[in-house]
Design a protein around this motif. Structure first.
Motif, PDB file in Angstrom:
ATOM      1  N   LEU A  30       0.826  -1.202   0.000  1.00  0.00           N
ATOM      2  CA  LEU A  30       0.000   0.000   0.000  1.00  0.00           C
ATOM      3  C   LEU A  30       0.867   1.261   0.000  1.00  0.00           C
ATOM      4  CD1 LEU A  30      -2.730   1.366   0.123  1.00  0.00           C
ATOM      5  CD2 LEU A  30      -2.679   1.094   2.600  1.00  0.00           C
ATOM      6  N   ALA A  31       1.937   1.275   0.787  1.00  0.00           N
ATOM      7  CA  ALA A  31       2.842   2.431   0.815  1.00  0.00           C
ATOM      8  C   ALA A  31       3.442   2.657  -0.570  1.00  0.00           C
ATOM      9  CB  ALA A  31       3.943   2.221   1.850  1.00  0.00           C
ATOM     10  N   PHE A  32       3.866   1.576  -1.209  1.00  0.00           N
ATOM     11  CA  PHE A  32       4.425   1.691  -2.558  1.00  0.00           C
ATOM     12  C   PHE A  32       3.386   2.235  -3.536  1.00  0.00           C
ATOM     13  CE2 PHE A  32       4.856  -0.087  -6.795  1.00  0.00           C
ATOM     14  CZ  PHE A  32       6.097   0.413  -7.156  1.00  0.00           C
ATOM     15  N   GLN A  33       2.199   1.675  -3.511  1.00  0.00           N
ATOM     16  CA  GLN A  33       1.166   2.096  -4.453  1.00  0.00           C
ATOM     17  C   GLN A  33       0.756   3.551  -4.232  1.00  0.00           C
ATOM     18  OE1 GLN A  33      -1.767  -0.985  -3.836  1.00  0.00           O
ATOM     19  NE2 GLN A  33      -0.996  -2.161  -5.577  1.00  0.00           N
ATOM     20  N   ARG A  34       0.672   3.970  -2.986  1.00  0.00           N
ATOM     21  CA  ARG A  34       0.322   5.368  -2.712  1.00  0.00           C
ATOM     22  C   ARG A  34       1.384   6.301  -3.282  1.00  0.00           C
ATOM     23  NH1 ARG A  34      -0.926   6.359   3.326  1.00  0.00           N
ATOM     24  NH2 ARG A  34      -1.438   8.402   2.494  1.00  0.00           N
ATOM     25  N   SER A  35       2.651   5.967  -3.113  1.00  0.00           N
ATOM     26  CA  SER A  35       3.723   6.805  -3.652  1.00  0.00           C
ATOM     27  C   SER A  35       3.748   6.762  -5.175  1.00  0.00           C
ATOM     28  CB  SER A  35       5.074   6.351  -3.099  1.00  0.00           C
ATOM     29  OG  SER A  35       5.147   6.622  -1.726  1.00  0.00           O
ATOM     30  N   TRP A  36       3.517   5.600  -5.726  1.00  0.00           N
ATOM     31  CA  TRP A  36       3.547   5.424  -7.183  1.00  0.00           C
ATOM     32  C   TRP A  36       2.466   6.265  -7.868  1.00  0.00           C
ATOM     33  CZ3 TRP A  36       6.957   3.265 -10.396  1.00  0.00           C
ATOM     34  CH2 TRP A  36       6.546   2.995 -11.704  1.00  0.00           C
ATOM     35  N   TYR A  37       1.267   6.256  -7.309  1.00  0.00           N
ATOM     36  CA  TYR A  37       0.144   6.946  -7.942  1.00  0.00           C
ATOM     37  C   TYR A  37      -0.031   8.394  -7.478  1.00  0.00           C
ATOM     38  CZ  TYR A  37      -1.233   2.517  -9.962  1.00  0.00           C
ATOM     39  OH  TYR A  37      -1.249   1.359 -10.690  1.00  0.00           O
ATOM     40  N   ALA A  38       0.743   8.841  -6.501  1.00  0.00           N
ATOM     41  CA  ALA A  38       0.616  10.204  -5.984  1.00  0.00           C
ATOM     42  C   ALA A  38       0.731  11.271  -7.078  1.00  0.00           C
ATOM     43  CB  ALA A  38       1.632  10.449  -4.880  1.00  0.00           C
ATOM     44  N   PRO A  39       1.645  11.148  -8.047  1.00  0.00           N
ATOM     45  CA  PRO A  39       1.738  12.184  -9.080  1.00  0.00           C
ATOM     46  C   PRO A  39       0.465  12.353  -9.910  1.00  0.00           C
ATOM     47  CG  PRO A  39       3.716  10.832  -9.092  1.00  0.00           C
ATOM     48  CD  PRO A  39       2.734  10.161  -8.177  1.00  0.00           C
ATOM     49  N   PHE A  40      -0.405  11.381  -9.871  1.00  0.00           N
ATOM     50  CA  PHE A  40      -1.640  11.462 -10.652  1.00  0.00           C
ATOM     51  C   PHE A  40      -2.770  12.154  -9.881  1.00  0.00           C
ATOM     52  CE2 PHE A  40       0.640   7.735 -12.268  1.00  0.00           C
ATOM     53  CZ  PHE A  40       0.779   8.120 -13.590  1.00  0.00           C
ATOM     54  N   GLY A  41      -2.459  12.616  -8.670  1.00  0.00           N
ATOM     55  CA  GLY A  41      -3.440  13.370  -7.893  1.00  0.00           C
ATOM     56  C   GLY A  41      -4.346  12.548  -7.011  1.00  0.00           C
ATOM     57  N   PHE A  42      -3.978  11.298  -6.744  1.00  0.00           N
ATOM     58  CA  PHE A  42      -4.821  10.448  -5.910  1.00  0.00           C
ATOM     59  C   PHE A  42      -4.532  10.605  -4.421  1.00  0.00           C
ATOM     60  CE2 PHE A  42      -4.713   8.009  -9.944  1.00  0.00           C
ATOM     61  CZ  PHE A  42      -6.063   8.062 -10.222  1.00  0.00           C
TER      62      PHE A  42
END
Length: 56
Positions: A30-42
């Motif tokens: 979850l930590a990885f996915q949150r960081s990965w998708y953060a640039p997309f505004g999520f």
């Protein structure tokens, strides 16, 4: 795994322990996915996330 956690034939303490294990084991992903998708505004507060470089 969700089938096992929801199996009512297992004792409640076993199901709770399995549920906690699933949640705890999911934290790194979850930590990885949150960081990965953060640039997309999520992510509302990107400053609280670890950098994707740290997680890779």
């Amino acid at each position: 795994m969700s089938t096992v956690v929801q199996d009512e034939s297992l004792p409640d303490d076993v199901r709770r322990a399995l549920g906690r294990w699933v949640v705890e084991s999911s934290r790194p992903l979850l930590a990885f996915q949150r960081s990965w998708y953060a640039p997309f505004g999520f992510e509302a507060d990107r400053g609280r996330l670890r950098s994707i470089d740290e997680l890779l």
